[in-house]
Write an enzyme that holds these catalytic residues in place. Structure first.
Site, PDB file in Angstrom:
ATOM      1  N   HIS A  64      -3.018   6.375   1.333  1.00  0.00           N
ATOM      2  CA  HIS A  64      -3.517   5.470   2.376  1.00  0.00           C
ATOM      3  C   HIS A  64      -4.990   5.754   2.645  1.00  0.00           C
ATOM      4  CE1 HIS A  64       0.695   4.908   4.091  1.00  0.00           C
ATOM      5  NE2 HIS A  64       0.838   6.098   3.529  1.00  0.00           N
ATOM      6  N   GLU A 133      -3.045  10.508   3.942  1.00  0.00           N
ATOM      7  CA  GLU A 133      -4.054   9.633   4.544  1.00  0.00           C
ATOM      8  C   GLU A 133      -5.439  10.168   4.183  1.00  0.00           C
ATOM      9  OE1 GLU A 133      -3.992   6.845   6.373  1.00  0.00           O
ATOM     10  OE2 GLU A 133      -1.936   6.669   7.179  1.00  0.00           O
TER      11      GLU A 133
HETATM   12 ZN   LIG Z   1      -1.457   2.917   5.076  1.00  0.00          ZN
END
Ligand SMILES: [Zn+2]
Length: 292
Positions: A64, A133
């Site tokens: 992400h 992330e």
């Molecule tokens: Zn995401």
């Protein structure tokens, strides 16, 4: 991307291995098999007979971008209703010449990063994935609607290469199960975006990539941008893993968004979501390599 994830708040239950008070006893004499008893306080578990039928609980690695800066990313991912196993900062600091990444959730716990998600017959990818992330602002659109994407930097790439290789190795994750959020939720997510260097990572052994010769075979002399049959492309993408792509032969909104997600991953020079010959050839080459 952090925002707008629909999350289940179900906590994992009853799956945590307890290793306290381990006590191994050898059966009297030299006979096999060896009996291994684990003391769990008020009862004892006999682990002499491990089943052949078992594999890793973690099947997917999902990448992400946060679309936020370092401070806000850390706050949202630690204090809010979303989380990830790892957070890679904008400029990961070095310690003993090694990049430092933040672990926010242990890998054997469930992090809340994927939301409603599907891939290759599986749903709720939070249950079976490790999520990373990366601090990156994603994109901005100017007043004319021209979109500018933010690149990843070399420090982040170095940190991610080491981190992803290690996670993949420890969990036996297959290349086709290393995915972006946009792959598992193409109708609502665009991260990690068209500037994530998927090809470079595949060359390092992280993630899937089609073979050029097979792509050329399926291109079969057509111009890469030549329009192709929409249903043929829908079928190939469905077979590769995009479970929710319609199978109706129409270039509708859902189909376009899914084609665009695929293009962001495997053909980032044009992510308009059109059904073209090159996109079809890449999809078929991936099916041949990973699904047959
Ligand atoms: Zn995401």
């Amino acid at each position: 991307m952090i925002f707008n994830s629909v999350l289940s708040t179900t906590r994992p239950g009853g799956l945590k291995l307890l290793t306290v008070g381990m006590l191994a006893l050898i059966v009297a004499g030299c006979s096999t098999p060896r009996s291994t008893l684990v003391d769990r306080g008020d009862y004892i578990v006999d682990t002499t007979h491990p089943a052949k039928g078992q594999n890793e609980r973690v099947r997917f690695l999902i990448l992400h971008y946060t679309a936020l800066d370092d401070a806000r990313s850390l706050k949202v991912l630690t204090q809010g209703q979303v989380s990830a196993h790892y957070l890679v900062a904008k400029n990961p600091p070095l310690r003993d010449k090694k990049p430092v990444v933040m672990q926010l959730v242990p890998e054997d716990m469930r992090a809340w990063h994927a939301g409603v998600s599907n891939w290759n017959g599986r749903v709720n990818i939070n249950d079976s994935s490790v999520g990373i992330e990366i601090v990156n602002l994603g994109f901005t659109d100017n007043m004319l609607g021209v979109r500018t994407w933010y690149p990843y930097n070399e420090t982040q790439i170095t940190a991610l290469a080491a981190l992803t290789k290690d996670i993949i190795k420890r969990n036996n994750i297959t290349p086709d199960n290393v995915l972006g959020h946009s792959d598992i939720a193409p109708l609502r997510k665009q991260d990690p975006g068209k500037l994530f260097p998927w090809k470079r990572f595949a060359e390092m052994g992280v993630g899937a990539w089609p073979d050029d010769a097979t792509v050329n075979k399926y291109l079969a002399g057509r111009q890469p941008s030549a329009p192709t049959d929409v249903l043929t492309l829908q079928k190939a993408l469905h077979q590769y893993g995009y479970d929710k792509i319609p199978q109706n032969g129409e270039l509708d909104k859902e189909t376009r968004l899914t084609i665009s997600a695929f293009q962001m991953h495997f053909r980032p020079t044009d992510i308009e979501g059109n059904a073209d010959a090159q996109t079809e050839a890449i999809a078929k080459a991936l099916v041949e390599k990973y699904r047959t």
